[in-house]
Design a protein around this motif. Structure first.
Motif, short mmCIF file in Angstrom:
data_model
loop_
_atom_site.label_atom_id
_atom_site.label_comp_id
_atom_site.label_asym_id
_atom_site.label_seq_id
_atom_site.Cartn_x
_atom_site.Cartn_y
_atom_site.Cartn_z
N VAL A 358 0.84 -1.20 0.00
CA VAL A 358 0.00 0.00 0.00
C VAL A 358 0.87 1.25 0.00
O VAL A 358 0.62 2.21 -0.75
CB VAL A 358 -0.95 -0.01 1.22
CG1 VAL A 358 -1.63 1.35 1.38
CG2 VAL A 358 -2.00 -1.10 1.08
N ALA A 359 1.89 1.26 0.84
CA ALA A 359 2.73 2.46 0.98
C ALA A 359 3.49 2.77 -0.31
O ALA A 359 3.62 3.94 -0.69
CB ALA A 359 3.70 2.28 2.14
N ILE A 378 9.23 1.10 7.26
CA ILE A 378 8.47 1.96 8.18
C ILE A 378 6.99 1.59 8.16
O ILE A 378 6.33 1.56 9.20
CB ILE A 378 8.68 3.44 7.81
CG1 ILE A 378 10.14 3.84 8.03
CG2 ILE A 378 7.75 4.34 8.62
CD1 ILE A 378 10.49 5.22 7.51
N ALA A 379 6.47 1.27 6.98
CA ALA A 379 5.06 0.88 6.88
C ALA A 379 4.77 -0.38 7.69
O ALA A 379 3.70 -0.52 8.29
CB ALA A 379 4.70 0.65 5.41
N HIS A 405 -4.64 -0.16 4.89
CA HIS A 405 -4.97 0.68 3.75
C HIS A 405 -5.11 2.16 4.13
O HIS A 405 -4.67 3.03 3.37
CB HIS A 405 -6.27 0.19 3.11
CG HIS A 405 -6.18 -1.23 2.62
ND1 HIS A 405 -5.62 -1.56 1.42
CD2 HIS A 405 -6.58 -2.40 3.20
CE1 HIS A 405 -5.67 -2.88 1.26
NE2 HIS A 405 -6.24 -3.41 2.33
N GLY A 406 -5.72 2.43 5.25
CA GLY A 406 -5.91 3.82 5.64
C GLY A 406 -4.64 4.48 6.12
O GLY A 406 -4.14 5.44 5.52
N PHE A 407 -4.06 3.97 7.21
CA PHE A 407 -2.89 4.60 7.81
C PHE A 407 -1.66 4.51 6.89
O PHE A 407 -0.92 5.49 6.71
CB PHE A 407 -2.58 3.96 9.17
CG PHE A 407 -3.67 4.10 10.18
CD1 PHE A 407 -4.69 5.04 10.02
CD2 PHE A 407 -3.72 3.30 11.32
CE1 PHE A 407 -5.71 5.18 10.96
CE2 PHE A 407 -4.73 3.43 12.26
CZ PHE A 407 -5.73 4.37 12.07
N TRP A 411 0.75 7.27 4.91
CA TRP A 411 2.21 7.27 5.00
C TRP A 411 2.86 7.18 3.61
O TRP A 411 3.80 7.91 3.31
CB TRP A 411 2.69 6.12 5.88
CG TRP A 411 4.13 5.74 5.63
CD1 TRP A 411 4.60 4.55 5.18
CD2 TRP A 411 5.28 6.59 5.78
NE1 TRP A 411 5.97 4.59 5.03
CE2 TRP A 411 6.42 5.83 5.40
CE3 TRP A 411 5.47 7.91 6.20
CZ2 TRP A 411 7.70 6.34 5.43
CZ3 TRP A 411 6.76 8.43 6.21
CH2 TRP A 411 7.85 7.66 5.84
N GLY A 412 2.36 6.29 2.77
CA GLY A 412 2.93 6.15 1.44
C GLY A 412 2.84 7.43 0.62
O GLY A 412 3.78 7.79 -0.11
#
Length: 524
Positions: A358-359, A378-379, A405-407, A411-412
């Protein structure tokens, strides 16, 4: 005529030439030949005249329009084939999502998960055909597109990509379907099937395409941000999201958060701060295999977003970055989870590599492999912290959809402003254009790109969560969002669908639907 051939006699080739030469010297044969030649030329001329007149009457306008189309709408078969292959890979992610959600839920909820994932796909396809693609990808204004409803009036190719219009449609439909499926992950085990249909209509038909237009539409206000005459012209750069960390994953994750808040936890869910813990998944084999299928499908998700098979270097770089971010995140999540529980946790590890995927989805085109490893690692930690945060807030998210998916989508998106390495600009139908490369903070780019990413991410995240919260409350008022207490205790599969996923055996007593035993139908 002196040269007469007697019946039954046959002249040699030399004799025929001699006869022709003799006839050409005779006046009568000269007049005969001239008449024949004039007649044939007149016939050919008349035929050409008729053909020209017929073409002018019936086909002149079509040919003129066709010449105009070919100037701007030449379909590139190689890029179109690449986009379709990527679309099929992305659609295959639905198998992964279905397996992941089914594996992490309880056995009594499995049929409900299968039905929701399948029907969400069918509903999303019809909505994206009718209104979704028009809202998201057609020209309109900075907030919404308003052309091509029901795919009417569409050109041969989409914008300047050279990709056939319907190939772009099927590719973007697969993305829209992904967003809808993310939403259901945090809401399994207690969502009524009718309520799922209603909120899915709102997400696939309106929330995702309209908010997505802001970043991905040809004239979306975040896509044009930083240019003279547009939103925040002094910023100097626009919001960037190559394959959807924000547009797909943040939107899906924060719609899921709104749904989980409005629904409340499943009956019997006791959180850690109250002396309990997460309800156990019923099939980690299916969940882990589903996660790996998602990883495989991501090779359509990220590299396919080039929409260009001609950008070979870009496709290779994106594929490598996607792989490395997932690997790093899986390892860091595994290690971090070990320090929490002193166990090598498969659930955290699977969600870890998904968090890395995701990130990297936003910055995959612009970062180096080293940057991909760092931001992916980090993700992997962020997803673990996110799971613990939801547990402390008493928000029931059975598969970790919100942290993954949200957080990690947020970050990504922000990580691009840090790790864009200053070498790559934009993909294109005939190859990359690196004349305006993106530079992040760690590559002497200053805070400009980071500010643009923060502004775009914040606007989309807050808008999505606010509208989704309103939508979920409205659906809840209809009494359809959450299944009845009796139905949840009986087993949502039996109550909503009339059949368990495993009718021939019970995996364990704690996973068995209460409906399988008369003594348990009234228990809580």
């Amino acid at each position: 005529m002196k040269s007469i051939v007697r019946r039954g006699e046959s002249l040699s080739f030399a004799g025929k030439l001699s006869r022709l030469a003799a006839r050409l010297r005779e006046p009568m044969w000269q007049r005969y030949g001239a008449t024949m030649l004039a007649g044939k030329l007149a016939g050919v001329g008349l035929t050409l005249l008729v053909m020209a007149a017929f073409t002018g009457v019936f086909f002149a306008k079509v040919l003129a329009a066709d010449s105009t189309l070919k100037a701007a709408d030449i379909v590139n078969p190689v890029n179109t084939a690449w986009t379709l292959i990527a679309a099929f890979l992305v659609f295959g992610m639905q198998v992964g999502f279905t397996m992941l959600e089914a594996g992490f839920c309880r056995s009594r909820e499995t049929v409900n998960v299968l039905m929701e994932c399948i029907v969400d796909t069918c509903l999303c396809g019809i909505l994206f055909y009718a209104i979704g693609f028009a809202f998201m990808f057609s020209h309109g204004n900075g907030f919404i597109g308003y052309h091509w409803f029901f795919l009417q009036g569409a050109p041969e190719t989409y914008e300047s990509t050279g990709v056939a219009f319907l190939a772009v449609w099927i590719f973007q439909f697969a993305f829209a379907d992904t967003c809808s499926t993310i939403t259901s992950g945090a809401m399994i085990g207690r969502t009524g099937f009718v309520g799922d249909l209603i909120y899915s209509l709102g997400v696939s038909g309106f929330i995702y395409p309209i908010i997505g237009h802001w970043a991905w539409g040809p004239d979306g206000f975040l896509a044009t941000m930083g240019s003279a005459g547009y939103f925040m012209p002094n910023l100097g750069t626009s919001f960037h999201d190559f394959a959807g960390s924000t547009v797909v994953h943040t939107i899906g994750g924060f719609v899921a958060l709104a749904g989980a808040i409005v629904l409340g936890p499943r009956l019997g869910r006791k959180f850690k701060r109250d002396g309990g813990g997460p309800m156990l998944p019923h099939d980690l084999t299916i969940a882990a295999c589903g996660g790996l299928l998602l990883w495989f499908g991501w090779y359509g998700f990220n590299p396919g977003s080039t929409l260009s098979a001609m950008d070979i270097a870009g496709i290779g770089r994106v594929s490598a970055n996607t792989t490395l971010a997932a690997c790093a995140a899986g390892l860091t999540a595994m290690v971090y989870a070990y320090f929490l529980s002193k166990k090598w946790d498969i659930g955290f590890t699977v969600n870890g590599f998904l968090a890395g995927l995701v990130a990297i989805t936003c910055p995959c085109y612009w970062v180096s492999p080293t940057g991909a490893i760092i931001l992916g690692g980090i993700a992997g930690v962020i997803v673990c912290l996110g799971v613990e945060l939801l547990e402390w807030l008493r928000i029931d998210d059975p598969i970790g959809a919100v942290p993954v998916h949200g957080f990690c989508g947020v970050w990504g998106t922000l990580s691009l402003g840090l790790f864009a390495c200053g070498k790559y600009g934009a993909t294109g139908p005939t190859g990359p254009d690196n004349s305006a490369a993106l530079n992040g903070l760690f590559y002497h780019g200053g805070f400009t790109l980071l500010k643009a990413q923060f502004i775009g991410s914040a606007i989309i995240t807050l808008a999505t969560f606010s509208v989704a919260l309103l939508l979920m409350y409205l659906v809840n008022l209809t009494g359809t969002l959450r299944v009845s207490e009796e139905g949840e205790l009986y087993g949502i599969d039996l109550h909503e669908h009339g059949i368990p996923a495993y009718p021939e055996y019970v995996i364990s007593s704690i996973a068995a639907p209460a409906g399988l035993s008369r003594d348990l139908t009234t228990s809580k």
